[in-house]
Design an enzyme around this catalytic site. Structure first.
Site: not given
Length: 318
Positions: A42-43, A100-101, A134, A173, A196, A222
């Site tokens: 998988g490398e 989103r983080q 984002h 939002d 919301k 969005d």
């Protein structure tokens, strides 16, 4: 736009080769000769099969699902290009995964969007070109130039051709008000906001609608549609409160989990997205509600301007 320069090269990983091909065609160059190979365990191995010495190289690779695979492909390709003496390595990340983080919302959480920025910088990236982050502050996570392109111009131009009247642009939002206002300015329309709360990730509850939507054609905008819950629920609330009909648009069609079913069963007339993320054929052609616009001309024009050391921001002048 016809354009040829031997010192400008465009490469791609496996995330969205169709978009990369479109971009290369718009720029006027052949897509770079590179292969992404998997070893039996998988490398990932990258083979660059042409000289890039002294070239401005642009690597097109959204870090969409599977985000970790696509991110590793990008990092390894950047390392290969750096060791091959490329003059500059510019990564085009139409969809920036992990965006989103972008902050700590509770104790002991990572800021993964910053970690990704650090990885790209350490790998040897000289510049990042991305579309509709984002959170705009992610640009500040980098110590290298970031060109933040906006998809609203392409989306607005599409809706302008539909001949819709009495339009109101709706932000789903409070955080998307700036995006909604930008599109409203292009369409000479008013704006409304859905207030919301989000008790947990991918779960939202409509609380109130701010603005006049009675009898109007609502266009929800969005940066992304993920599971489709926010958009479908918001559209239903707009109809319940008197909107004539509702359209939705976004730059990034994440469309995970139950998204397609929710959108198909919603009151939405049409869902307009761009091709920053490669949509599987069954999602792209499986619903008459989905309309995909190409982001390639915008990214291609940005690449030419960056290579020629011209302004990128003028692309968004009205």
């Amino acid at each position: 736009m016809a354009y040829r320069d031997a010192k400008l090269k465009v490469f791609t990983g496996n995330a969205n080769p169709e978009l990369a091909q479109e971009i290369a065609r718009h720029v006027g160059v052949e897509l770079g000769n590179a292969n992404v190979i998997r070893f039996s365990d998988g490398e990932i191995r990258i083979k660059i099969d042409e000289s890039v010495r002294g070239c401005d190289v642009f690597v097109v690779q959204p870090t969409s699902n599977p985000a970790n695979e696509h991110l590793m492909e990008l990092l390894i390709m950047v390392d290969a290009l750096k060791r091959a003496s490329a003059k500059s390595i510019n990564v085009v990340i139409p969809y920036y995964g992990y965006a989103r983080q972008d902050r700590k919302s509770r104790a002991r959480e990572p800021i993964t969007a910053k970690l990704i920025a650090d990885l790209l910088h350490t790998a040897g990236v000289n510049r990042v070109i991305t579309v509709d982050l984002h959170a705009g502050q992610i640009q500040g996570f980098f110590n290298i130039p970031v060109d933040h392109l906006l998809g609203e111009k392409i989306l607005a131009e599409y809706f302008a051709t539909k001949g819709l009247e009495d339009i109101v642009v709706v932000s789903p939002d409070m955080g998307g008000v700036t995006r909604a206002r930008g599109m409203a300015d292009r369409l000479n329309a008013g704006i409304a906001i859905i207030d919301k709360r989000r008790p947990e990730p991918n779960v939202s509850e409509v609380m109130n609608i701010i603005g006049n939507i009675e009898g109007k054609v609502a266009i929800m905008i969005d940066d992304m549609i993920d599971t489709g819950g926010t958009i479908a629920q918001g559209a239903a609330a707009l109809i319940e409160r008197g909107a004539k009909e509702v359209y939705a648009c976004c730059t990034h069609a994440v469309f995970s989990g139950p998204a397609m079913t929710r959108l198909e069963n919603s009151v939405l007339k049409e869902v307009v997205v761009t091709n920053t993320i490669a949509l599987p054929e069954e999602k792209r052609d499986g619903s008459e509600k989905i309309k995909v616009l190409s982001i390639a001309p915008l990214i291609g024009d940005a690449i030419i301007r960056i290579h020629e050391e011209e302004s990128v921001s003028t692309l968004f002048d009205k």
